[in-house]
Enzyme design. Sequence first.
Site, mmCIF file in Angstrom:
data_model
loop_
_atom_site.group_PDB
_atom_site.id
_atom_site.type_symbol
_atom_site.label_atom_id
_atom_site.label_comp_id
_atom_site.label_asym_id
_atom_site.label_seq_id
_atom_site.Cartn_x
_atom_site.Cartn_y
_atom_site.Cartn_z
ATOM 1 N N SER A 67 0.780 -1.117 0.108
ATOM 2 C CA SER A 67 0.023 -0.125 0.071
ATOM 3 C C SER A 67 1.054 1.265 0.099
ATOM 4 O O SER A 67 1.998 1.180 0.419
ATOM 5 C CB SER A 67 -1.080 -0.024 1.192
HETATM 6 N N1 SAH Z 1 -0.750 -4.787 3.976
HETATM 7 C C1 SAH Z 1 -0.118 -5.355 2.582
HETATM 8 C C2 SAH Z 1 -0.933 -5.239 1.578
HETATM 9 C C3 SAH Z 1 -0.737 -6.398 0.720
HETATM 10 S S1 SAH Z 1 -2.099 -6.185 -0.552
HETATM 11 C C4 SAH Z 1 1.255 -4.575 2.279
HETATM 12 O O1 SAH Z 1 1.293 -3.303 2.715
HETATM 13 O O2 SAH Z 1 2.145 -5.008 1.673
HETATM 14 C C5 SAH Z 1 -3.201 -7.506 -0.092
HETATM 15 C C6 SAH Z 1 -2.858 -8.893 0.681
HETATM 16 O O3 SAH Z 1 -3.816 -9.701 0.894
HETATM 17 C C7 SAH Z 1 -2.025 -9.778 -0.577
HETATM 18 O O4 SAH Z 1 -0.825 -10.260 -0.054
HETATM 19 C C8 SAH Z 1 -2.884 -10.773 -0.870
HETATM 20 O O5 SAH Z 1 -2.286 -12.072 -1.061
HETATM 21 C C9 SAH Z 1 -3.673 -11.033 0.557
HETATM 22 N N2 SAH Z 1 -5.050 -11.805 0.438
HETATM 23 C C10 SAH Z 1 -5.858 -11.598 -0.443
HETATM 24 N N3 SAH Z 1 -6.943 -12.306 -0.166
HETATM 25 C C11 SAH Z 1 -6.430 -13.007 1.134
HETATM 26 C C12 SAH Z 1 -7.199 -13.971 1.863
HETATM 27 N N4 SAH Z 1 -8.467 -14.486 1.594
HETATM 28 N N5 SAH Z 1 -6.786 -14.189 2.975
HETATM 29 C C13 SAH Z 1 -5.503 -13.792 3.529
HETATM 30 N N6 SAH Z 1 -4.848 -13.013 2.708
HETATM 31 C C14 SAH Z 1 -5.207 -12.560 1.498
#
Ligand code: SAH
Length: 221
Positions: A67
């Site tokens: 993000s």
């Molecule tokens: N906070 C993170 C944002 C990552 S984007 C950062 O700043 O790096 C969102 C993340 O959610 C991704 O890594 C994706 O793989 C994960 N995600 C998507 N669906 C999910 C689920 N059902 N359970 C766990 N993680 C999930």
Amino acid sequence: MERLENDPYAGARLRMVAEQIESRGITDARILAAMRTIPRHLFVADENRDQAYEDYPLSIGHEQTISQPYIVAYMTAAIGPRSSDRVLEIGTGSGYQTAVLAGLVREVLSVEIRPGLAERAQRVLGALGCGNVRVRLGDGNLGWPEEAPFDAILVTAAPESVPTALLKQLAPGGRMVIPLGAAGWDAQRLVRLTRMADDVRTEVLLPVRFVPLTTEEPRLH
Ligand code: SAH
């Protein structure tokens, strides 16, 4: 961890906090201090290091993004983190948001569905000495029932509606911050839910764009 005085990105990091975060109204001194310290460039791919402190999200592979720094600060402030809190994070991704939380609260439990991301985040968080973090591979729609209840829940991928398991795992007085809505331009809102004595208070905070919260096993990488 690289010593800060030898860190070529120390200046960029201070500028990021001053120009993108403080100037937009985030005033919590603990959050600002955490973000001045945590080496965001270690959470992005090597080839993106020079962009790690810019004012936008970046690809972390697997069609996912880290993000934008301001959004990390905003969501962190929105859960109102206290040093005694245990926090559940859904969507570990790069682990950067996890590290920011870990600097502010007692314990962070983070669930990630993609093995490649979970492993990399664990490695970076371990190398930085974040001892109060546990990352688990699994479906975040289910939360982490064995460790519930949580004082706060922070979700960093968007479902269309609040997963009922997550609401159940929120302690009395607990705050959940979650993007809700279908993927696409202008369709999602960041929402804060607060568990009150008899009901749940809902506040719509701001329009956002997050990757979807997966509801089925993604292809393994
Ligand atoms: N906070 C993170 C944002 C990552 S984007 C950062 O700043 O790096 C969102 C993340 O959610 C991704 O890594 C994706 O793989 C994960 N995600 C998507 N669906 C999910 C689920 N059902 N359970 C766990 N993680 C999930």
